[in-house]
Design a protein around this motif. Structure first.
Motif, PDB file in Angstrom:
ATOM      1  N   PRO A 239      22.115  -7.097 139.687  1.00 31.10           N
ATOM      2  CA  PRO A 239      21.442  -8.113 140.508  1.00 31.10           C
ATOM      3  C   PRO A 239      19.999  -7.744 140.840  1.00 31.10           C
ATOM      4  O   PRO A 239      19.632  -6.577 140.852  1.00 31.10           O
ATOM      5  CB  PRO A 239      22.289  -8.134 141.780  1.00 31.10           C
ATOM      6  CG  PRO A 239      22.985  -6.822 141.814  1.00 31.10           C
ATOM      7  CD  PRO A 239      23.178  -6.402 140.396  1.00 31.10           C
ATOM      8  N   GLY A 240      19.200  -8.776 141.114  1.00 30.45           N
ATOM      9  CA  GLY A 240      17.822  -8.561 141.551  1.00 30.45           C
ATOM     10  C   GLY A 240      16.875  -8.278 140.403  1.00 30.45           C
ATOM     11  O   GLY A 240      17.269  -8.186 139.243  1.00 30.45           O
ATOM     12  N   ASP A 241      15.595  -8.153 140.714  1.00 26.19           N
ATOM     13  CA  ASP A 241      14.605  -7.767 139.713  1.00 26.19           C
ATOM     14  C   ASP A 241      13.537  -6.904 140.371  1.00 26.19           C
ATOM     15  O   ASP A 241      13.688  -6.503 141.525  1.00 26.19           O
ATOM     16  CB  ASP A 241      13.998  -8.999 139.025  1.00 26.19           C
ATOM     17  CG  ASP A 241      13.268  -9.917 140.004  1.00 26.19           C
ATOM     18  OD1 ASP A 241      12.746  -9.415 141.008  1.00 26.19           O
ATOM     19  OD2 ASP A 241      13.232 -11.121 139.748  1.00 26.19           O
TER      20      ASP A 241
ATOM     21  N   THR B 292      12.440  -7.759 143.922  1.00 27.68           N
ATOM     22  CA  THR B 292      13.392  -7.851 145.032  1.00 27.68           C
ATOM     23  C   THR B 292      12.982  -6.956 146.197  1.00 27.68           C
ATOM     24  O   THR B 292      13.103  -7.320 147.356  1.00 27.68           O
ATOM     25  CB  THR B 292      14.801  -7.470 144.554  1.00 27.68           C
ATOM     26  OG1 THR B 292      15.106  -8.259 143.420  1.00 27.68           O
ATOM     27  CG2 THR B 292      15.833  -7.721 145.626  1.00 27.68           C
TER      28      THR B 292
ATOM     29  N   GLU C 223      10.695  -8.380 148.750  1.00 30.06           N
ATOM     30  CA  GLU C 223      11.162  -9.492 149.573  1.00 30.06           C
ATOM     31  C   GLU C 223      11.478  -9.066 150.995  1.00 30.06           C
ATOM     32  O   GLU C 223      11.489  -9.879 151.902  1.00 30.06           O
ATOM     33  CB  GLU C 223      12.378 -10.144 148.928  1.00 30.06           C
ATOM     34  CG  GLU C 223      12.045 -10.678 147.536  1.00 30.06           C
ATOM     35  CD  GLU C 223      13.038 -11.698 147.043  1.00 30.06           C
ATOM     36  OE1 GLU C 223      13.472 -12.514 147.845  1.00 30.06           O
ATOM     37  OE2 GLU C 223      13.388 -11.654 145.853  1.00 30.06           O
TER      38      GLU C 223
ATOM     39  N   GLN D 102      13.759   0.684 140.303  1.00 30.70           N
ATOM     40  CA  GLN D 102      12.911  -0.472 140.609  1.00 30.70           C
ATOM     41  C   GLN D 102      13.141  -1.644 139.679  1.00 30.70           C
ATOM     42  O   GLN D 102      12.518  -2.673 139.842  1.00 30.70           O
ATOM     43  CB  GLN D 102      11.449  -0.080 140.476  1.00 30.70           C
ATOM     44  CG  GLN D 102      10.991   0.942 141.472  1.00 30.70           C
ATOM     45  CD  GLN D 102       9.505   1.119 141.373  1.00 30.70           C
ATOM     46  OE1 GLN D 102       8.959   1.174 140.268  1.00 30.70           O
ATOM     47  NE2 GLN D 102       8.835   1.219 142.492  1.00 30.70           N
ATOM     48  N   LYS D 103      13.995  -1.426 138.666  1.00 30.92           N
ATOM     49  CA  LYS D 103      14.182  -2.439 137.631  1.00 30.92           C
ATOM     50  C   LYS D 103      12.862  -2.783 136.927  1.00 30.92           C
ATOM     51  O   LYS D 103      12.545  -3.956 136.731  1.00 30.92           O
ATOM     52  CB  LYS D 103      14.838  -3.701 138.192  1.00 30.92           C
ATOM     53  CG  LYS D 103      16.291  -3.464 138.563  1.00 30.92           C
ATOM     54  CD  LYS D 103      17.090  -4.732 138.567  1.00 30.92           C
ATOM     55  CE  LYS D 103      17.416  -5.224 137.176  1.00 30.92           C
ATOM     56  NZ  LYS D 103      18.269  -6.404 137.177  1.00 30.92           N
TER      57      LYS D 103
END
Lengths: 590, 327
Positions: free
Chosen positions: B31-33, B36, B39, B289-290
């Motif tokens: 999930p997320g990128d 995120t 945010e 951190q993706k």
């Protein structure tokens, strides 16, 4: 402006008349060093946990970054840590128009970049233009707009700068304290290639010789993943001097080691490789303490010097259309007060932070002393009072397993158990411990809290979901920050904003939320500091009544430094806000 | 031979596409990128984050992101790092070189020590010497290398505390005066920093490799042709090194394919704990951190090298083992 500033300003004007730089004098009271004690030379060695990503001041996004280290906050104004008020720095002063919208700054004369070029209004204008260009993607972008309307800068000659705000802003001076970057380097590229040209400049592979800074330091070397080295900007000392007239900084340079592992970071400090260190856990603090006690390390450690500007809290979801029972419970202020009374903040500080922490009761963190309303109601740990509050909203009896069940006035919820899921992100030990501690004290009161940590990104997705039906019950998480000029978040307090975490239906559900939203904007549009503090107090009172978020505790700031470094802050300003020292006044003992 | 080589190279293409696609999808599944984390920062408005997402191409569907990336890859571009705002290769290349120094040194150590140790154990089976080597091998196998690294740091600190000496540096790759050193001084300085981390990496691997070598050697030594060689009256030395050893190392040649990506793959957590500026700390950050193109770019590089390495290993096998012919 007190007398001393007046005298200094007069001296500065006289100096300028003789063709010298207008000098900013660093007060002796900002350092523990005795007058004349500091000696020039030496290199200060520090460390950072994550690698540097770029040298570009417009695209940099990491917490510790090379442009910020070079500039060290240099701007038109700065805070005096002893008074927490803003004083002129790259300016010699400013005027504010009667309507509070137009700020006119007199830029200090005789300032130069590290390449010897003079610093003038052009540099401020170019920096503003690039930061406010959305195509550049600068982190500073949002600061240049208030409710989507831009702040406009205008040069009135080389040494006068005018800023026109679309509405009165309490943070106007903070915004105008931005660091200027050289127009003679960025200006031509921006004019020719626009945002794309700017984004390509000053990458990690750019030779340090091409890097220019207005601040006390400039990059002299970078080794990927290993360290960044800085040397002093020789021209900075022409306008920054100590009270004896010696040029600043005293240091010849700074080295920042990139140390990814916290154990390696500790080892580097213990072995004397680094000069400064901020241990954050009990283990780290006791290791440093032991080394000092055994005479193995000559260093100073200030335990519990101040709270940090951060806190952990529990937020209940008010938007649960698919579970009207929990929505009713979470929206009930008595329930939230009861939960606050089931939060054992003292145990949290002792058990989770090992005594190195501070309890928190509201959204203004304790480190921002001048902003914390000392009289807000506190719902301290009190299981009996909590039980009474819960009984008052219908949770009087317990089922056969010992959990409270509803027997209040609302027929449809009869017999429902008081049970909810508390989530936090996996891998954050302190948050997991806080959540478990809360689940335990809640259990003793008959409230069933199911603790289920999830992945961080999933958690953020749940927390920031919008609408009337959001996918969580309660989340334990933390935010950090809070400005000195107005410590309430523009994305946090007003209804409908992104981090208005308890209610994301898009509009206010309670009169208190409406009031807090109004107070937020009122405070943010009040220029007078004392008036603003009063509005802040009122906001905190309203918040404490509503208890929308249950604040728990935050860790302490425990700075340490090797005794070969001198010039740290006196204890009164040794806090997480001001840090342990002014780098300009730091020196290496011979 | 040429036909075989050609066939292998053609086989590489679908494997390569499959591997990169899989890597791409798996990373995107979590999930997320990259944005995120922004945010939860009160400084950013959702509009700004949405604009960043657009600028980074993260608002496109995954399949389109993959196709765009593939198109760039064909032109030799591994992608763009969100965190560094720079091409991936430019970011990972210096870190790969750093890892290469460490892992290269460790690999040389490894073969220099493990193979003789294995031969030693096999030729003197069940003697005291064999028992001692085995004992230490098992300890080396059992202790996780990151933990061993922590112990070494602890020992160094105690030395510093009690004798005010540091025989080896605590972490890092170069000293602060590195830039003022002579060329040979620089080499020496890096080696001085690399000795301990290389030692830590090697202890874990030596044990395994020495155990395998010992087993191989024992198996070969019990075969008929060794008995024949001995009964011909050949010197023990010649039997062991000329006849038995050459046969015993064949399985190792087959593993050379894995050596190539291993060399650039970094030394894992040892790099983090001993503060070596290799590829591992960078990758850990990227995963956390993706920063997807850094991860996928690096995986692509190692996948490519693994496939080339495998082909090379197979070819080398044919050179060493006369029974193997590719036709």
């Amino acid at each position: 402006m007190n007398k001393r500033w007046l005298i200094l300003a007069t001296l500065a004007v006289l100096g300028a008349g003789l063709g010298q730089a207008q000098v900013f004098t660093w007060p002796q009271k900002w350092t523990v060093a005795k007058p004349g004690e500091a000696t020039p030379g030496g290199v200060l060695v520090g460390s950072t946990i994550s690698d540097f990503r770029t040298l570009n001041p417009f695209t940099t996004a990491e917490a510790t970054n090379i442009p910020t280290i070079m500039a060290n906050g240099v701007g038109l104004a700065r805070y005096d840590p002893t008074t927490a008020q803003q004083i002129p720095w790259m300016s010699t002063g400013w005027t504010v128009s009667n309507n509070g919208l137009v700020f006119t700054f007199d830029i200090r004369k005789g300032m130069k970049f590290s390449d010897g070029q003079p610093i003038t209004s052009k540099d401020f204008i170019t920096t503003w233009k690039i930061q406010a260009d959305e195509k550049v993607g600068s982190n500073a972008y949002d600061g240049w707009y208030i409710a989507d309307k831009p702040i406009i800068l205008k040069a009135l000659g080389d040494y006068k700068l005018q800023a026109t705000f679309p509405s009165i802003s309490a943070t106007a001076l903070e915004q105008m304290s931005f660091t200027p970057w050289p127009d003679h380097i960025f200006g031509p590229v921006y004019a020719k290639e626009g945002a794309d040209g700017i984004k390509k400049m000053w990458s990690l592979t750019t030779p340090p010789a091409q890097i220019v800074s207005a601040g006390p330091f400039v990059l002299s070397g970078y080794r990927p993943g290993e360290r960044a080295e800085f040397k002093k900007n020789p021209y900075y000392g022409e306008w920054n001097k100590d009270e004896q007239g010696n040029p600043l900084p005293y240091l010849d340079g700074q080295t920042v080691l990139i140390v990814k592992d916290t154990n390696a970071d500790l080892a580097a400090f213990l072995s004397g490789k680094t000069d400064t260190y901020a241990p954050s856990t009990v283990d780290q603090v006791s290791q440093v303490k032991q080394a000092i006690g055994a005479g193995n390390l000559k260093a100073t450690l200030k335990v519990n010097a101040s709270p940090v500007a951060s806190s952990q809290f529990i937020v209940f979801n008010w938007n649960k259309a698919d579970n009207p029972f929990l929505q009713m419970v979470f929206r009930n202020v008595s329930f939230r007060r009861a939960m606050s009374e089931l939060t054992d903040r003292k145990a949290a500080v002792d058990l989770v932070y090992g005594g190195l922490g501070f309890p928190t009761y509201g959204s203004v963190y304790p480190v921002l002393k001048q902003w914390v309303d000392p009289n807000i109601p506190r719902y301290e740990y009190d299981p009996k009072a909590a039980a009474q509050l819960l009984a008052s909203i219908g949770f009087r009896s317990k089922d056969k397993d010992g959990w409270l069940v509803y027997s209040g006035s609302d027929k449809q919820f009869q017999g429902k158990r008081l049970e909810f899921t508390l989530t936090t992100n996996t891998g954050n030990n302190q948050r997991e411990q806080l959540a478990q501690l809360f689940a335990k004290t809640a259990k003793e009161a008959g409230v069933k809290v199911n603790f289920a940590p999830v992945d961080f990104n999933t958690l953020v997705g749940q927390l920031l979901a919008k609408g009337d039906n959001r996918p969580f019950d309660a989340i334990l998480i933390g935010l950090s920050g809070g400005g000195l000029a107005w410590p309430f978040g523009q994305n946090v307090v007003p209804c409908g904003t992104n981090l208005h975490m308890y209610n994301k239906s898009g509009s206010c559900l309670t009169p208190q939320e409406t009031l807090m939203t109004a107070l937020y904007f009122k405070g943010n549009q009040t220029l007078d500091f004392k008036q603003r503090v009063q509005i802040g107090y009122q906001l905190q009172q309203t918040e404490a009544q509503l208890q929308p978020i249950i604040y728990i505790a935050g860790p302490a700031y425990n700075p340490a430094w090797n005794d070969r470094t001198g010039g740290n802050h006196p204890d009164s300003i040794l806090t997480a806000t001001w840090g342990s020292r002014e780098t300009e006044l730091t020196f290496i003992k011979k | 031979m040429t036909a075989y080589l050609l066939r292998r190279i053609i086989q590489i293409i679908p494997t390569f596409i499959g591997a990169t696609l899989l890597a791409f999808i798996i990373i995107q599944l979590s999930p997320g990128d990259f944005l995120t984390q922004l945010e939860l920062d009160p400084k950013f408005t959702p509009e700004t984050i949405a604009r960043f997402r657009q600028q980074f191409g993260l608002s496109e569907p995954i399949w389109l992101q993959y196709l765009i990336w593939m198109k760039n890859l064909i032109t030799g571009n591994l992608g763009y790092s969100f965190a560094y705002q720079a091409p991936v290769l430019e970011i990972i290349w210096p870190r790969i070189l750093n890892s290469l120094v460490l892992v290269g040194l460790a690999t040389v150590f490894l073969y220099l020590v493990a193979i003789p140790a294995g031969v030693f154990g096999a030729t003197r089976q069940y003697t005291l010497g064999d028992q001692v080597v085995s004992f230490f091998s098992y300890i080396g196998l059992a202790v996780p290398s990151f933990f061993f690294a922590l112990i070494i740091i602890f020992v160094l600190l105690q030395l510093k505390f009690h004798f005010q000496v540091l025989p080896f540096p605590i972490g890092g790759m170069t000293s602060s005066n590195y830039d003022s050193l002579t060329a040979w001084g620089k080499v020496g300085n890096v080696l001085w920093h690399a000795v301990l981390p290389a030692f830590v990496i090697v202890t874990a691997d030596i044990a395994g490799l020495a155990r395998v070598m010992r087993g191989q050697m024992l198996e070969v030594l019990s075969q008929d042709f060794v008995r024949t060689a001995r009964s011909k009256g050949l010197a023990d030395r010649k039997v062991i090194y000329k006849h038995a050893f050459r046969n015993a190392i064949i399985p190792f040649i087959a593993t050379i394919g894995g050596l190539l990506p291993g060399l650039i793959g970094g030394a894992g957590l040892v790099e983090v704990v001993m503060n070596w500026p290799g590829i591992t700390p960078l990758l850990l950050d990227a995963v956390g951190q993706k920063d997807i193109y850094v991860i996928v770019g690096f995986l692509t590089l190692t996948t490519g090298l693994l496939m080339i390495g495998n082909v090379l290993g197979d070819l080398l096998l044919a050179v060493v083992d006369p029974r193997i012919r590719y036709n």
